[in-house]
Design a protein around this motif. Sequence first.
Motif, PDB file in Angstrom:
ATOM      1  N   SER A  17       0.760  -1.161  -0.066  1.00  0.00           N
ATOM      2  CA  SER A  17      -0.107  -0.035   0.078  1.00  0.00           C
ATOM      3  C   SER A  17       0.976   1.219  -0.106  1.00  0.00           C
ATOM      4  CB  SER A  17      -0.914   0.074   1.180  1.00  0.00           C
ATOM      5  OG  SER A  17      -1.812  -1.142   1.228  1.00  0.00           O
ATOM      6  N   ARG A  66      -9.775  -0.771  -5.101  1.00  0.00           N
ATOM      7  CA  ARG A  66      -8.496  -0.965  -4.415  1.00  0.00           C
ATOM      8  C   ARG A  66      -7.898   0.642  -3.894  1.00  0.00           C
ATOM      9  NH1 ARG A  66      -4.233  -2.229  -7.442  1.00  0.00           N
ATOM     10  NH2 ARG A  66      -5.120  -1.428  -9.330  1.00  0.00           N
ATOM     11  N   GLN A  81      -5.493   6.987  -1.421  1.00  0.00           N
ATOM     12  CA  GLN A  81      -4.832   5.586  -0.855  1.00  0.00           C
ATOM     13  C   GLN A  81      -5.128   4.678  -1.784  1.00  0.00           C
ATOM     14  OE1 GLN A  81      -3.753   5.082   2.550  1.00  0.00           O
ATOM     15  NE2 GLN A  81      -3.325   3.085   1.857  1.00  0.00           N
ATOM     16  N   ASN A  83      -4.417   0.499  -2.373  1.00  0.00           N
ATOM     17  CA  ASN A  83      -4.094  -0.786  -1.604  1.00  0.00           C
ATOM     18  C   ASN A  83      -3.855  -1.921  -2.662  1.00  0.00           C
ATOM     19  OD1 ASN A  83      -4.186   0.407   0.984  1.00  0.00           O
ATOM     20  ND2 ASN A  83      -6.752   0.174   1.060  1.00  0.00           N
ATOM     21  N   ARG A  84      -3.270  -3.021  -2.051  1.00  0.00           N
ATOM     22  CA  ARG A  84      -3.393  -4.296  -2.937  1.00  0.00           C
ATOM     23  C   ARG A  84      -2.539  -3.852  -4.510  1.00  0.00           C
ATOM     24  NH1 ARG A  84      -8.430  -4.845  -1.647  1.00  0.00           N
ATOM     25  NH2 ARG A  84      -9.243  -5.033  -3.867  1.00  0.00           N
TER      26      ARG A  84
END
Length: 124
Positions: A17, A66, A81, A83-84
Amino acid sequence: QVQLGESGGGLVQAGGSLRLSCAVSGRTVSSNAMGWFRQAPGKEREFVATISRNTVTYYADSVKGRFTISRDNVKNTVYLQMNRLKPEDTAVYSCACRGSSSFGSRKSEDYDFWGQGTQVTVSS
């Protein structure tokens, strides 16, 4: 004078992340639509996410679920943000401000002000 400054990019392994920040001066993020775009080497700039004055958000299909766009009105900063993360997310990420409208847009030509970009590299 409107200025946008991105930070938070870097090198991360797949599945990790990162949170990108875009500090804005000369415009109020709560009054204008803001967007994130990215450009990978040899490819055209593409839309990632946008947030309207009323906090309505839209995402590219490739990042939906994501990535999350948000803003802090006190800090006058917009965030992404991520993520993944995947290797295909590798690109220079730029934030943009739509100075003439409070509605978000997927089109880069609708944005009036741009930051210099921050590099995100995702290793496999």
